[in-house]
Design a protein around this motif. Structure first.
Motif, mmCIF file in Angstrom:
data_model
loop_
_atom_site.group_PDB
_atom_site.id
_atom_site.type_symbol
_atom_site.label_atom_id
_atom_site.label_comp_id
_atom_site.label_asym_id
_atom_site.label_seq_id
_atom_site.Cartn_x
_atom_site.Cartn_y
_atom_site.Cartn_z
ATOM 1 N N PHE A 30 0.181 -1.277 0.068
ATOM 2 C CA PHE A 30 0.106 -0.145 0.399
ATOM 3 C C PHE A 30 1.072 1.149 0.065
ATOM 4 O O PHE A 30 0.579 2.037 0.032
ATOM 5 N N GLU A 31 2.013 1.027 0.271
ATOM 6 C CA GLU A 31 2.494 1.798 0.100
ATOM 7 C C GLU A 31 2.773 3.335 -1.464
ATOM 8 O O GLU A 31 2.640 4.825 -1.187
ATOM 9 N N GLN A 32 2.716 2.561 -1.925
ATOM 10 C CA GLN A 32 2.051 2.828 -3.268
ATOM 11 C C GLN A 32 1.215 4.274 -3.717
ATOM 12 O O GLN A 32 1.107 5.604 -4.076
ATOM 13 N N GLN A 33 0.036 4.120 -2.385
ATOM 14 C CA GLN A 33 -0.794 4.867 -2.610
ATOM 15 C C GLN A 33 -1.065 5.873 -2.083
ATOM 16 O O GLN A 33 -1.001 7.202 -2.216
ATOM 17 N N VAL A 34 0.590 6.134 -0.743
ATOM 18 C CA VAL A 34 0.316 6.787 0.236
ATOM 19 C C VAL A 34 1.265 7.566 -0.822
ATOM 20 O O VAL A 34 1.412 9.335 -1.503
ATOM 21 N N LYS A 35 2.170 7.525 -1.504
ATOM 22 C CA LYS A 35 3.092 7.918 -2.088
ATOM 23 C C LYS A 35 2.464 9.632 -3.814
ATOM 24 O O LYS A 35 2.605 10.474 -3.386
ATOM 25 N N ASP A 36 1.403 9.005 -4.038
ATOM 26 C CA ASP A 36 0.603 8.989 -4.364
ATOM 27 C C ASP A 36 -0.307 9.918 -4.542
ATOM 28 O O ASP A 36 -0.974 10.766 -5.181
ATOM 29 N N GLY A 37 -0.446 10.475 -3.117
ATOM 30 C CA GLY A 37 -1.162 11.094 -2.549
ATOM 31 C C GLY A 37 -3.411 10.467 -1.795
ATOM 32 O O GLY A 37 -3.910 11.553 -1.802
ATOM 33 N N LEU A 38 -3.417 9.435 -2.432
ATOM 34 C CA LEU A 38 -4.252 9.044 -2.240
ATOM 35 C C LEU A 38 -4.754 8.676 -1.085
ATOM 36 O O LEU A 38 -5.647 9.039 -0.708
ATOM 37 N N PHE A 39 -3.990 8.629 0.035
ATOM 38 C CA PHE A 39 -4.143 8.855 1.460
ATOM 39 C C PHE A 39 -2.290 9.322 2.073
ATOM 40 O O PHE A 39 -1.720 9.217 1.909
ATOM 41 N N GLU A 40 -3.073 9.741 3.858
ATOM 42 C CA GLU A 40 -2.248 10.167 3.895
ATOM 43 C C GLU A 40 -1.395 9.956 4.334
ATOM 44 O O GLU A 40 0.239 9.639 4.750
ATOM 45 N N ASN A 41 -1.391 7.699 5.408
ATOM 46 C CA ASN A 41 -0.276 7.624 5.472
ATOM 47 C C ASN A 41 -1.408 5.535 5.304
ATOM 48 O O ASN A 41 -1.868 5.201 4.855
ATOM 49 N N LEU A 42 -0.487 4.882 5.772
ATOM 50 C CA LEU A 42 -0.520 3.274 5.358
ATOM 51 C C LEU A 42 -1.903 2.424 6.012
ATOM 52 O O LEU A 42 -2.440 2.184 5.717
ATOM 53 N N ASP A 43 -2.236 3.871 7.449
ATOM 54 C CA ASP A 43 -3.033 3.901 8.341
ATOM 55 C C ASP A 43 -4.036 3.380 7.501
ATOM 56 O O ASP A 43 -5.439 2.611 7.399
ATOM 57 N N LYS A 44 -4.520 4.318 7.071
ATOM 58 C CA LYS A 44 -6.142 4.829 6.547
ATOM 59 C C LYS A 44 -5.985 4.768 5.033
ATOM 60 O O LYS A 44 -7.438 4.044 4.497
ATOM 61 N N ALA A 45 -5.081 3.812 4.376
ATOM 62 C CA ALA A 45 -4.644 3.260 2.922
ATOM 63 C C ALA A 45 -5.239 2.048 3.005
ATOM 64 O O ALA A 45 -6.287 1.320 2.430
ATOM 65 N N ILE A 46 -5.200 1.167 4.161
ATOM 66 C CA ILE A 46 -5.260 -0.222 4.507
ATOM 67 C C ILE A 46 -7.318 -0.338 4.634
ATOM 68 O O ILE A 46 -7.278 -1.380 4.627
ATOM 69 N N THR A 47 -7.052 0.630 6.082
ATOM 70 C CA THR A 47 -8.592 0.579 6.616
ATOM 71 C C THR A 47 -9.002 0.402 5.354
ATOM 72 O O THR A 47 -10.220 0.023 5.585
ATOM 73 N N HIS A 48 -9.082 1.591 4.537
ATOM 74 C CA HIS A 48 -10.193 1.888 3.007
ATOM 75 C C HIS A 48 -10.154 0.481 2.834
ATOM 76 O O HIS A 48 -11.827 0.104 1.684
ATOM 77 N N GLU A 49 -8.874 -0.089 1.953
ATOM 78 C CA GLU A 49 -9.469 -1.465 1.791
ATOM 79 C C GLU A 49 -9.676 -2.915 2.227
ATOM 80 O O GLU A 49 -11.675 -2.974 1.749
ATOM 81 N N PHE A 50 -9.816 -2.472 3.727
ATOM 82 C CA PHE A 50 -10.540 -3.588 4.497
ATOM 83 C C PHE A 50 -12.746 -2.755 4.855
ATOM 84 O O PHE A 50 -12.763 -3.741 4.310
ATOM 85 N N ALA A 51 -12.280 -1.582 4.116
ATOM 86 C CA ALA A 51 -13.659 -1.440 4.352
ATOM 87 C C ALA A 51 -14.875 -1.258 3.134
ATOM 88 O O ALA A 51 -16.099 -1.013 3.434
#
Length: 435
Positions: free
Chosen positions: A145-166
């Motif tokens: 999920f690091e690329q999603q954070v680098k691309d500015g889709l999410f603030e951090n890894l916590d939010k990226a992974i939470t969004h996926e499970f949600a």
């Protein structure tokens, strides 16, 4: 993300869509009531708990939790575990199976992973579960999920992974059960409800219902009291289990209540997949706890807390690297050191470059000197030289720990109960000289 990585990602879902298309033909004929289980860790344990109450009324996605695996499971196909030529067979077999094969069970209890971006959404939008059990949330497979954070889709890894499970709760039809003690999970569900993205009822469970917990190498007892009714329930297992199983037991009770099913308090028949809290007798009286299937910080912390609570003498730890952490591997292995210190083990064996680089120095600062190596063979030699027979050893992590366990088993036949028995895993061990 490099062009090659982008191409691999697109190819993954393109091929997965091919198998989903044909699996859906069989799935639509079947039309089961879908119970989805998702989370960073503990999914298989939860699936096996649900199996204790639904028994043969359901089909269970054992050993399948990915976009490919679930499609194969619905078509009763076995994934690629040996020759890569099997892909050709699968491409040909899927259309044929979709016409002739259909499961017959009333329920489909399916484990859904969030290992890579968009995979949970890919599965949730297809299966549209009646019930979702979201059991845990942590930084598992963070590197994906690091690329999603680098691309500015999410603030951090916590939010990226939470969004996926949600994505699972968003596509759930009737009931979502979550852990009320996990703030990110609660906030995600509250947001989904406020936006009207799901009409499902939400039940929030808590580990605070636990009133008594006892664990030994070959037995665990839980006493749980409902905050609502005041009723007390007792559960007994014939294996060591962490206190964190409480949340899954409470969720199981809520699911059973929804399905109008009674839970048996004696869960001695509860089974777990290999490498998840298995108890074995070792040579010369050594007691072995095998939790070597995987290692994310959330599961390592849970199992170490269990080991700390266990009333045994001469506690030894064999800990392998936490993998798939990407840029956060340093901080995760630093946290690992803190959790190990709490256990106060008699001996610690660390295996892997990450534990050597990040964990061992912090243990030494705390006055604890571990045995450190990158080689499982050296770790085995150390154990064989120093074990007296009175120790209880917990194995957790990567680095071929299952091979070490196999070599110190009292009964060699128990090796078949260890994880990674498939041909591909055997070949990987052989390449490392682990025969």
């Amino acid at each position: 993300m490099t062009p090659v990585m982008k191409l691999k990602k697109r190819f993954y879902f393109l091929v997965a869509s091919y198998f989903r298309f044909f699996a859906n033909i069989s799935f639509r004929r079947w039309r089961p009531r879908v119970i989805a289980i998702t989370g960073s860790v503990g999914k298989t344990t939860m699936l096996n708990l649900v199996e204790c109450i639904l028994k043969d009324r359901a089909h269970y996605s054992h050993d399948a939790n990915s976009a490919y695996g679930i499609a194969f499971d619905i078509l009763k196909l076995t994934g690629v575990t040996g020759s890569k030529l099997k892909w050709l067979y699968l491409f040909i077999a899927a259309p044929i199976k979709s016409i002739f094969y259909t499961h017959k069970e009333e329920f489909y209890v399916v484990e859904i992973d969030g290992e890579r971006p968009h995979e949970a959404e890919f599965l949730a939008s297809w299966l549209k579960p009646e019930v979702t059990l979201w059991i845990s949330l942590g930084l598992s497979h963070a590197v994906q999920f690091e690329q999603q954070v680098k691309d500015g889709l999410f603030e951090n890894l916590d939010k990226a992974i939470t969004h996926e499970f949600a994505m699972l709760p968003e596509h759930t039809q009737k009931l979502v059960i979550i852990d009320n003690d996990v703030e990110l999970m609660v906030r995600a569900l509250d947001s989904i409800k406020q936006k009207g993205l799901t009409q499902a009822r939400v039940i929030k469970c808590s580990k605070k219902d636990l009133v008594k917990y006892q664990v030994m190498p070959n037995q665990t007892k839980f006493e749980i009291q409902s905050a609502e009714s005041g009723e007390t329930r007792r559960y007994q297992f014939n294996r060591p289990l962490s206190k964190d199983l409480t949340i899954q037991l409470v969720m199981l009770e809520k699911l059973a209540e929804y399905l109008k099913i009674k839970i048996d308090s004696d869960l001695s028949d509860f089974r777990l997949a290999p490498g998840r809290n298995s108890y074995f007798e070792g040579k010369n009286g050594v007691q072995i706890i095998d939790s070597s299937y995987n290692a994310h910080l959330i599961s390592v912390k849970s199992i170490l807390e269990m080991f700390k609570a266990m009333k045994v003498e001469h506690k030894w730890l064999v800990i392998g690297d936490i993998v798939d952490q990407g840029s956060i591997e340093g901080q995760e292995h630093a946290k690992l050191a803190a959790e190990i210190i709490k256990v106060k083990p008699e001996k610690i064996i660390l295996i892997g470059r990450r534990t050597k680089k990040y964990t061992a120095p912090l243990l030494k600062e705390a006055g604890i000197v571990p045995y450190v190596t990158n080689d499982p063979k050296e770790a085995l030699a150390y154990l064989e030289k120093h074990l007296s027979g009175s120790e209880t050893i917990l194995f957790k992590g990567s680095q071929y720990l299952e091979w070490i366990i196999e070599k110190i088993l009292k009964n060699p036949a128990d090796a078949k109960k260890l994880p990674r028995r498939e041909k591909a895993a055997i070949k990987r061990r052989q390449k490392r000289g682990l025969n």
